[in-house]
Design an enzyme around this catalytic site. Structure first.
Site, PDB file in Angstrom:
ATOM      1  N   GLY A  14       0.800  -1.261   0.058  1.00  0.00           N
ATOM      2  CA  GLY A  14       0.029   0.004  -0.066  1.00  0.00           C
ATOM      3  C   GLY A  14       0.851   1.364  -0.088  1.00  0.00           C
ATOM      4  N   GLY A  16       2.576   2.343  -2.508  1.00  0.00           N
ATOM      5  CA  GLY A  16       2.597   2.912  -3.784  1.00  0.00           C
ATOM      6  C   GLY A  16       3.770   2.357  -4.526  1.00  0.00           C
ATOM      7  CE  LYS A  17       5.303  -3.454  -3.097  1.00  0.00           C
ATOM      8  NZ  LYS A  17       4.195  -3.020  -2.161  1.00  0.00           N
ATOM      9  CB  THR A  18       1.600  -0.575  -8.540  1.00  0.00           C
ATOM     10  OG1 THR A  18       1.716  -1.878  -7.909  1.00  0.00           O
ATOM     11  CG2 THR A  18       1.118  -0.613  -9.880  1.00  0.00           C
ATOM     12  CB  SER A  19       1.842   4.776  -7.843  1.00  0.00           C
ATOM     13  OG  SER A  19       0.471   4.244  -7.759  1.00  0.00           O
ATOM     14  CG  ASP A  41       1.573  -8.285  -5.598  1.00  0.00           C
ATOM     15  OD1 ASP A  41       1.107  -9.292  -5.229  1.00  0.00           O
ATOM     16  OD2 ASP A  41       1.451  -7.129  -5.131  1.00  0.00           O
ATOM     17  CB  THR A 497      -5.822   0.149  -6.816  1.00  0.00           C
ATOM     18  OG1 THR A 497      -5.442   0.900  -8.169  1.00  0.00           O
ATOM     19  CG2 THR A 497      -4.884  -1.191  -7.019  1.00  0.00           C
TER      20      THR A 497
END
Length: 578
Positions: A14, A16-19, A41, A497
């Protein structure tokens, strides 16, 4: 930020790794580079953030020339891996033998090996990503990621010490020929000239603590080219709003108290955004100055909102015993919700066991002390492996000769053993719901679903090494499917998300014959009463997702406001259920 060819973005769920991984890939592509983003993931939302359906091969991202992405799908990888192992024997061996081989490849161990096999192919084989200037890995929440990063050493050590070939029957078949690839993967991870690990955190004590733990463990692996990315940093400006001042102050204090080793890393900082980072326009805003805020001229009336935790707690208490499980995407507050409900039930006089199956295990920090009527526990993988090995050797090894016992001990050194041992501990913990309340803080979604789906496969795997099956394992699935015994609480945030991820989780549970009992929408700025323009804008953004959950997805809904004081310790947790 200086960019090596390979970048990993890792951190607590949560943060913000993907962002950030997608925004970095987009910025590099806009600078004329060819970039591949890879999600490792199990609960990936890369498709949603980039706005393009993805598969297991590089797919061009619409509207972003030079940017490509793919998902390593563990289930699909396991299916392909199993077929590669079994297909050569079809039509040669009897049907019963083929069926037995397929059973050996049906457990979570195969899923993990297969996913790692795909990961190693991308990282350790230069030919696999030859056409790209940069490869960015958007990794799973930290517990899973660290396991993934340590697997090269784990499998290499096991293969090296395996004198008679890999005896973990099906899943480990053929790993010997992969030794060179795995060695290249280890070398690539620890080469600072080619690989950078970006530790992503928010300006929060728990996220920074997790980043520091990751830093230590990565350094032990020989991975030292690290950077820190602080995401979602909020500045209140000139305001008297209590929520805004608390948010800014909490972030400032967390950064000031950052562990010394972490504070010495090169650091990048990214601002708090009032809307989610879904779509290319939103991603671009992470690297560009935000425009001046213009408040909406129209008044906003949210209407009736869902109630808080108290009515849900009353319903849960009425059962008198059973298992309560908090599930959801990493970082949504599963641990906090589990701890709050456990402390509240204990305060009402019930005997409660609070435990976690999360590899990252933040429960102790959230509890910050003891409470009467409450036992806090954790499923410790190392302890469970030792217990399982001793039990198997005592039962299955008693009648073996010296050679047979040596083969069994070798089998029990494989990384598969940990999965089996942890699963058995999970089953024992659930069994405790017969005599009181057991509150389980489960791992992030992908890990949890793999754990639940693995029940039937583990029945067979346990039988392979032991003559009898524990009653706790035998009864696990019926207990999880019994709504009078197990109550699943899906925890989410009022954002795109997390809500979409929670919706997929509910669908997965439904296929497994498990119906969620309630949804909890956590950390709502709309429910906090803030009047700060930026935070109020974020509150308006939440409204559509609150309505979607309460009107379409959940049989019952609880809405928990963002807390000005961090909800840790008995007092802080009880504030959530007032």
């Amino acid at each position: 930020m200086d960019h090596t060819r390979t970048l990993f973005f890792t951190g607590k769920g949560g943060v913000g790794k993907t962002s950030l991984s997608c925004a970095t890939g987009l910025a590099l592509a806009e600078a004329g580079k060819r970039v591949l983003i890879v999600s490792t993931d199990p609960a990936s939302n890369l498709d949603e953030v980039l706005g393009t359906p993805l598969g297991q091969t590089p797919c061009a991202i619409a509207g972003a020339p030079g940017l490509f992405a793919l998902n390593i799908d563990p289930e699909a990888a396991a299916h392909d891996y199993k077929e590669r192992m079994v297909a050569p024997y079809r039509g040669i061996l009897p049907a019963a033998a083929i069926a037995s081989m397929e059973e050996q490849f049906s457990g979570a161990c195969t899923v993990e090996i297969a996913a790692f096999d795909e990961f190693a192919k991308l990282l350790g084989d230069p030919a696999a990503t030859l056409g790209f200037d940069h490869v960015i890995f958007d990794t799973a929440p930290t517990g899973h990621t660290l396991r993934l990063l340590t697997l090269p050493s784990a499998w290499t050590d096991f293969i090296a010490s395996s004198t008679g070939g890999a005896s973990c029957l099906g899943p480990l078949a053929g790993l010997e020929k992969q030794k060179a690839l795995y060695a290249a993967t280890v070398a690539q991870l620890s080469d600072p000239a080619t690989t950078t690990i970006v530790l992503v955190a928010r300006a929060e004590v728990s996220a920074l603590r997790e980043a520091e733990r990751t830093r230590h463990e990565l350094q032990d692996l020989g991975v030292r080219n690290l950077r820190l990315a602080l995401n979602g940093v909020f500045a209140a400006g000139q305001t008297g709003d209590d929520v805004a001042l608390a948010m800014e102050g909490r972030g400032r204090d967390a950064v000031a108290e950052m562990p010394a080793g972490l504070s010495l890393l090169p650091r990048d900082q990214f601002p708090f955004l009032p809307r989610g980072t879904v779509g290319l326009d939103s991603l671009q805003s992470l690297f560009r100055p935000a425009p001046a805020f213009v408040p909406s001229p129209e008044p906003f009336a949210p209407g009736r909102l869902p109630a808080g935790l108290v009515p849900l707690l009353d319903d849960l208490e009425a059962a008198g015993h059973g298992v309560i499980m908090t599930m959801g995407k990493g970082g949504v507050g599963k641990t906090t919700m589990a701890a709050a409900l456990a402390v509240a039930l204990a305060a009402r006089g019930h005997k409660v066991v609070l435990s976690t199956t999360d590899p990252a295990a933040h429960l102790a920090a959230t509890m910050a002390g003891e409470a009467s009527n409450l036992c806090v526990a954790r499923i410790d993988p190392e302890a469970e492996v030792a217990r399982y090995r001793d039990e198997v050797l005592a039962k299955a090894g008693a009648s073996l000769d010296e050679s047979g016992r040596a083969m069994l001990e070798e089998d029990l050194r494989s990384p598969c053993t940990e999965e089996i041992a942890v699963f058995r501990a999970f089953a024992r913990t659930v069994e405790g719901g017969k005599d009181g309340f057991v509150v389980l803080d489960t791992a992030p979604t992908g890990h949890t679903i793999l754990l639940l789906d693995a029940a039937e496969a583990y029945h067979r795997e346990v039988l392979r090494t032991q003559a009898d099956m524990p009653d706790a394992v035998r009864n696990l699935l019926p207990r999880l499917r019994d709504p009078s015994f197990t109550r699943i609480l899906i925890v989410t945030l009022a954002e795109a998300t997390p809500v979409h991820e929670a919706e997929r989780l509910a669908q997965d549970l439904g296929r497994a014959g498990i119906t969620p009992y309630a949804w909890v929408i956590n950390q709502s700025l709309l429910a906090s009463g803030t009047a700060h323009p930026l935070l109020a804008q974020r509150g308006r953004y939440e409204m559509a997702f609150i309505r979607k959950v309460s009107d379409e997805l959940a049989p019952r809904t609880a809405l928990v406001p963002w807390q000005a004081d961090v909800p840790v310790g008995k007092t802080g947790l009880l504030r959530l259920v007032r």
